[in-house]
Design an enzyme around this catalytic site. Structure first.
Site, mmCIF file in Angstrom:
data_model
loop_
_atom_site.group_PDB
_atom_site.id
_atom_site.type_symbol
_atom_site.label_atom_id
_atom_site.label_comp_id
_atom_site.label_asym_id
_atom_site.label_seq_id
_atom_site.Cartn_x
_atom_site.Cartn_y
_atom_site.Cartn_z
ATOM 1 N N CYS A 257 0.786 -0.974 -0.193
ATOM 2 C CA CYS A 257 -0.059 -0.076 0.010
ATOM 3 C C CYS A 257 0.938 1.108 -0.177
ATOM 4 O O CYS A 257 1.755 1.345 0.793
ATOM 5 C CB CYS A 257 -0.961 0.002 1.281
ATOM 6 S SG CYS A 257 -1.906 1.654 1.612
ATOM 7 N N GLU B 170 -4.600 2.716 -5.565
ATOM 8 C CA GLU B 170 -3.820 1.843 -6.269
ATOM 9 C C GLU B 170 -3.851 2.436 -7.862
ATOM 10 O O GLU B 170 -4.886 2.858 -8.235
ATOM 11 C CB GLU B 170 -4.388 0.338 -6.254
ATOM 12 C CG GLU B 170 -4.145 -0.576 -4.936
ATOM 13 C CD GLU B 170 -2.898 -0.833 -4.643
ATOM 14 O OE1 GLU B 170 -1.882 -0.231 -5.501
ATOM 15 O OE2 GLU B 170 -2.674 -1.093 -3.603
#
Length: 224
Positions: A2, A104
């Site tokens: 992440c 993302e």
């Protein structure tokens, strides 16, 4: 994953989802309002210290003195409990990052399209994390990392890794000093949210600049 996430809800919202009362932690209805949280900054981190819950600003990144590369920001759930780098943190430094979603970058033609991923019901998320304790002290670049898992069917088309998001009722046991490292591994296996509870939408490329903040960062740019 992440590498960027959002922590914009209020303490009250996050704490209510966990059943944390005002006698345990200071409440605040004002939104935290961080829509574009980047590595190398301090992030509000939930942990247990001296038998009590604490909410501290902690550096996102982990690079011990012997590490000669940039600080790491993620730890793979498959190896964090046993590897040289993260085993001590897994045993004694488990924590939670309350979040509202994460970003993302999905392949799109010759480039990449940023997407915002969040709970289908807009519920708060609780990322499993591990770090250098005690969290109320400065440790330089020995801060914390977010634990990640492999993305299964349903999300792998966005990214092959995702943050390990704990169910609300698993958070306190994950944080507890009475929880053994082996039990923590079981929580990771059995107490996490499946890919099916998440959804996502495209957002503007300006999320790539850490200086850009505000609600427009998470706005759906695919509505036409």
């Amino acid at each position: 994953m992440c590498g960027r996430f959002a922590q914009y809800s209020s303490r009250d919202d996050y704490f209510d989802a966990l059943g944390i009362g005002p006698e345990e932690l200071t409440r605040d209805a004002e939104p935290i309002a961080r829509y574009n949280v980047a590595p190398g900054t301090k992030v509000l981190l939930l942990s247990e210290r001296d038998g009590e819950l604490k909410f501290d600003p902690v550096y996102w990144g982990y690079g011990p003195e012997w590490w000669d590369k940039p600080p790491l920001i993620n730890a793979r759930s498959e190896t964090a409990a046993t590897g040289r780098m993260f085993k001590p943190l897994w045993e004694h430094g488990r924590a939670i990052v309350p979040a509202s979603g994460w970003f993302e970058w999905k392949k799109s033609g010759a480039g990449k399209q940023p997407c915002f991923i969040y709970h289908r019901n807009r519920e708060p998320l609780f990322f499993a994390a591990i770090g250098k304790t005690p969290f109320d002290r400065e440790h330089g670049q020995e801060g914390f990392v977010i634990v990640t898992a492999a993305s299964n069917q349903g999300m792998v088309d966005i990214h092959d890794r995702r943050p390990l998001v704990l169910k609300a009722d698993a958070v306190r046991e994950w944080l507890s000093h009475d929880t053994s490292p082996a039990r923590a591994a079981e929580i990771v296996r059995d107490g996490t949210l499946p890919e099916s509870v998440f959804t996502w939408h495209p957002v503007a490329a300006k999320v790539g600049n850490v200086h850009n903040q505000g609600p427009d960062i998470i706005r759906n740019t695919g509505d036409g």
